[in-house]
Write a protein that holds these residues in place. Sequence first.
Motif, PDB file in Angstrom:
ATOM      1  N   GLU A 434       6.645  -3.693   3.810  1.00  0.00           N
ATOM      2  CA  GLU A 434       6.498  -2.773   2.572  1.00  0.00           C
ATOM      3  C   GLU A 434       5.521  -1.924   2.785  1.00  0.00           C
ATOM      4  O   GLU A 434       5.659  -0.874   2.342  1.00  0.00           O
ATOM      5  CB  GLU A 434       5.929  -3.985   1.658  1.00  0.00           C
ATOM      6  CG  GLU A 434       7.007  -5.208   1.281  1.00  0.00           C
ATOM      7  CD  GLU A 434       6.435  -6.175   0.193  1.00  0.00           C
ATOM      8  OE1 GLU A 434       5.265  -6.011  -0.042  1.00  0.00           O
ATOM      9  OE2 GLU A 434       7.268  -6.927  -0.231  1.00  0.00           O
ATOM     10  N   VAL A 435       4.269  -2.184   3.516  1.00  0.00           N
ATOM     11  CA  VAL A 435       3.536  -1.019   3.973  1.00  0.00           C
ATOM     12  C   VAL A 435       3.982   0.133   4.797  1.00  0.00           C
ATOM     13  O   VAL A 435       3.779   1.508   4.211  1.00  0.00           O
ATOM     14  CB  VAL A 435       2.342  -1.508   4.933  1.00  0.00           C
ATOM     15  CG1 VAL A 435       1.364  -0.266   5.354  1.00  0.00           C
ATOM     16  CG2 VAL A 435       1.303  -2.558   4.034  1.00  0.00           C
ATOM     17  N   VAL A 438       6.156   2.239   1.845  1.00  0.00           N
ATOM     18  CA  VAL A 438       5.068   3.056   1.148  1.00  0.00           C
ATOM     19  C   VAL A 438       4.388   4.077   1.794  1.00  0.00           C
ATOM     20  O   VAL A 438       4.577   5.302   1.325  1.00  0.00           O
ATOM     21  CB  VAL A 438       3.861   2.026   0.512  1.00  0.00           C
ATOM     22  CG1 VAL A 438       2.775   3.192   0.073  1.00  0.00           C
ATOM     23  CG2 VAL A 438       4.548   1.002  -0.537  1.00  0.00           C
ATOM     24  N   ALA A 469       8.718   2.127  -3.366  1.00  0.00           N
ATOM     25  CA  ALA A 469       7.464   2.089  -2.993  1.00  0.00           C
ATOM     26  C   ALA A 469       6.623   1.679  -4.155  1.00  0.00           C
ATOM     27  O   ALA A 469       5.970   0.717  -4.276  1.00  0.00           O
ATOM     28  CB  ALA A 469       6.883   3.296  -2.386  1.00  0.00           C
ATOM     29  N   ALA A 470       6.943   2.550  -5.251  1.00  0.00           N
ATOM     30  CA  ALA A 470       6.048   2.088  -6.627  1.00  0.00           C
ATOM     31  C   ALA A 470       6.652   0.783  -7.013  1.00  0.00           C
ATOM     32  O   ALA A 470       5.940  -0.011  -7.529  1.00  0.00           O
ATOM     33  CB  ALA A 470       6.604   3.073  -7.607  1.00  0.00           C
ATOM     34  N   ILE A 473       4.609  -1.936  -4.699  1.00  0.00           N
ATOM     35  CA  ILE A 473       3.535  -1.923  -5.208  1.00  0.00           C
ATOM     36  C   ILE A 473       3.219  -2.814  -6.394  1.00  0.00           C
ATOM     37  O   ILE A 473       2.085  -3.525  -6.659  1.00  0.00           O
ATOM     38  CB  ILE A 473       2.772  -0.419  -5.209  1.00  0.00           C
ATOM     39  CG1 ILE A 473       2.809   0.143  -4.020  1.00  0.00           C
ATOM     40  CG2 ILE A 473       1.226  -0.640  -5.859  1.00  0.00           C
ATOM     41  CD1 ILE A 473       2.187   1.539  -3.819  1.00  0.00           C
ATOM     42  N   THR A 474       3.859  -2.202  -7.532  1.00  0.00           N
ATOM     43  CA  THR A 474       3.795  -2.992  -8.794  1.00  0.00           C
ATOM     44  C   THR A 474       4.047  -4.369  -8.575  1.00  0.00           C
ATOM     45  O   THR A 474       3.432  -5.483  -9.205  1.00  0.00           O
ATOM     46  CB  THR A 474       4.855  -2.403  -9.888  1.00  0.00           C
ATOM     47  OG1 THR A 474       4.829  -1.076  -9.939  1.00  0.00           O
ATOM     48  CG2 THR A 474       4.748  -3.138 -11.071  1.00  0.00           C
ATOM     49  N   ARG A 476       3.515  -6.414  -6.133  1.00  0.00           N
ATOM     50  CA  ARG A 476       2.682  -7.259  -5.284  1.00  0.00           C
ATOM     51  C   ARG A 476       1.243  -6.977  -6.300  1.00  0.00           C
ATOM     52  O   ARG A 476       0.288  -8.013  -6.100  1.00  0.00           O
ATOM     53  CB  ARG A 476       2.174  -6.309  -4.065  1.00  0.00           C
ATOM     54  CG  ARG A 476       3.221  -6.550  -2.991  1.00  0.00           C
ATOM     55  CD  ARG A 476       3.566  -8.063  -2.646  1.00  0.00           C
ATOM     56  NE  ARG A 476       4.766  -8.134  -1.995  1.00  0.00           N
ATOM     57  CZ  ARG A 476       5.318  -9.445  -2.124  1.00  0.00           C
ATOM     58  NH1 ARG A 476       5.101 -10.431  -2.890  1.00  0.00           N
ATOM     59  NH2 ARG A 476       6.305  -9.672  -1.201  1.00  0.00           N
ATOM     60  N   CYS A 477       0.936  -5.878  -6.913  1.00  0.00           N
ATOM     61  CA  CYS A 477      -0.370  -5.828  -7.751  1.00  0.00           C
ATOM     62  C   CYS A 477      -0.348  -6.640  -9.118  1.00  0.00           C
ATOM     63  O   CYS A 477      -1.389  -7.023  -9.645  1.00  0.00           O
ATOM     64  CB  CYS A 477      -0.573  -4.526  -7.478  1.00  0.00           C
ATOM     65  SG  CYS A 477      -0.931  -3.779  -5.890  1.00  0.00           S
TER      66      CYS A 477
END
Length: 857
Positions: A434-435, A438, A469-470, A473-474, A476-477
């Motif tokens: 995932e990193v 991104v 990527a968005a 991130i969503t 995970r966050c």
Amino acid sequence: MRIPLLARANAGTLTVLIALSAVACLLVAGLPRATQASFDEALRRSLTTAPAVQTDLTVASEPRSPEQDLHERGQFASLYPQWRQIVPAALRPLLAPTGHMSAKTSRTPVAGTSGRTYINLGWLSDADQRVEWVRGRAPGPLSTTRHEGETIPLIEVGVVEEAVREMGLGIGQTKVLGESDYVAVKIVGLFKAKNPDDRYWSHHADVLHVSRQLPPGGLDFEYHVTTVMSDAGLTALSGESRHLTYRWVLPLDGRAASALAVPDVAAAVTELERLMPVQVVSPSPHRLDTGLPNLLGDFSAALASAQTVIFLALGGLLAVALGVIVLGVRLLTDRMEHPLGLARARGGSLRQVAGAGAALTALAVAPAALAGYALSFLVPGPVLPVVHAGPAVVVVTAVVFAAVRVSLAHRTPLHERRDDVAAARPSPRRVTLEVLVVGLALAGAYLLRERGLSQDPFLLLVPVALTLAAALITLRCYPYPLRLLVRLAGRGRSAVPFLGLTRAARARSASGLPVLILLPALAVSVFATVISSGIASTQVRASWQQVGAPIKVTSVGEIQASVIEKVRATDGVEQVVVAQTGRVQLADVPEWAAAIAVDMAQWQRLVAGTPISLPTLSGDTSALVSPELRGRGAFEIGWLGRPRLTPQGVIDAVPGFWSSGKFIVMSPSALPRLEVNTLLIKGDVPLAELARMVPASTVDSQERALAVIREDPLTGAVRSTLIVVTVALGLYALVAVVLSLVVGAADRTRAVSFLRTLGLSERQARRLTVLEVLPMVLVTSLVGLGLGLGLPAALGPGVDLSAYAGDLPVGDYSPDLLTPGALAAALIVAAALGAYAHTAIGRRRNLGAVLRVGDST
């Protein structure tokens, strides 16, 4: 496994999957055909509306000796088949059946006029089909006459009617041409074109019109006209004594053109240029004259931009459609979990269980994909490879996902799991992947802005990578802020907020699938909306830049004061600004510039409230100059006198007139008198009425210019595709919300039923369900909305959309939040209504049908 029994038990889910698959295949197979048809139409319009002299293949030869001269029609005709024979295969479908030939002299002076009058000799192979003799007769045989004691050829010719007015020529006149090697012409007839609008005449504009040319450093115009003579006149033409050019024209029929064949056609033109000197035996050197490569190059540049935007939109649509279908397949496998698990426990192999899930999925998806594929053939357009590949991708994705998910779920018999107790920790491998996604997305966005798509077509994947990527991130966050809310809710007296937010924060890892669907759907649809809005606003601005006023009337001569007053008094006319335009000589050097004398204050009032702005010009002798004339100080111009102008500032463009080159804007008071040849009009008045009132004029309007820009097929293809994609993605987003509710319905119903045994009321159950479902939809909608609004600004420098906006760069992506906001709000409302509906349906279920023995103890 009994597949028919499973199908009958899951008929509702299969119906949803069938509908999703059919619509997806229709879109992924039909939209490319429609867009390609628009591309073909754009190319055909470009080729058929361009002057024929640019599109046709013209073989030209300039003889320099008597051995290279052609004196008979048969000599021309014998070479014509050779030119057609060597045309490469890619060009042959575009050739019209017949062409024509010509022979013309250039810059042939009339003796005794000091080089101010030129009458060129011309022969057209099909003149009898193209011209109509209005006075006199058609030219006849060659004869001789005496001039300065010598016998010279006398050629009978005809001239266009315009030459009578402009050059004073008439029937019966005899003119001696040349400066040393003389030839005489006798005018025996006046003609006009049978169809002056025929594209044919772009090859022979010198025959149909008198041209005025201002020589470098001169103040008096030269007059040029080309006559028409019979076949007999060819015997008197020689390249040794004249500037003589032979031409064979191979017309192109643009109606047979295809956008897919543009690279092959461009290569074929290059190949034809190479073949001519080595494949054809001709008495004189020859060359290929055509503007086709330039036209194809301009079209290819515009097409590349259109394909970029459309591919981005269609790629996002395909990804979202596949995601929704995968969500539907997940719902189907969840519904089959109990019978498949039972079959596994009774000795069924993993291959049998996975095969059953894949077979049932294929039973629904394959026929639906075939139906959507068949319906796509109702859409006009060529059949591209993606038309076949798209439905296949849909079927393969759905079947493979079903097989893999069933295999993972039933690796071991009676495998029990509870992922709702605590959130699962992602593996280091998954976090690294995932990193990496991104990082690659951010690096690709930077390269796209710096290099553009023309340097690296793989950068087309950047928007997809950014949305992915968005979404990651969503995914995970978004639990972290929910956990903070859980802590706050835990301090309250009510247990419902705590329980609802806790379940939302501890969602199973598979619940991230709706996020991966909703976010791209919203982002791409908002991106399409913003791009479409930016193109539309730039088109309006471009139309104003092209015309410079609501209505502009341009005359070839001076517009009399009585006509101007008549225009002012016309019903609907609110304001009229007069101007004079022309070419002026700078100082005493042979340097020329365009100029306009206009009252800038009146012009500013006329365009107040429009997208264009005009600078202020004060002083009778002040002027605004183009960047090319910057820093010259005061200078004189030759224009109705010798006015001296002082530059007051620099202006990059004059709306409605010039955007490049050398030009000057000055006050009318700097001239001795204003010879008005341009009217800038504000009001609502029929353009045909203005054209009738001002003779020999051209009438343009901002509305007409805007219509021309919007009617371009490429522009229409981009905008219509964006609209279809926006609507489709909006619907897919709503379907994804509904499916996400249905997918988790069983676990959610079980939890609510368990809490109802502990005293949870129906109202509290509704609140609990809403608090569990809404955070994911709300956060995803906001992130998707923000990403969609930011993508045009982030990717804009790498995508040139000026071809669809009147050649103005599309850089104003001012977000119109109405449509994106309405879409995001609709998703949130749909999620809330779905939660309420889910609670209402679950309320009617018997607790004993939901809870197993021992669940409530």
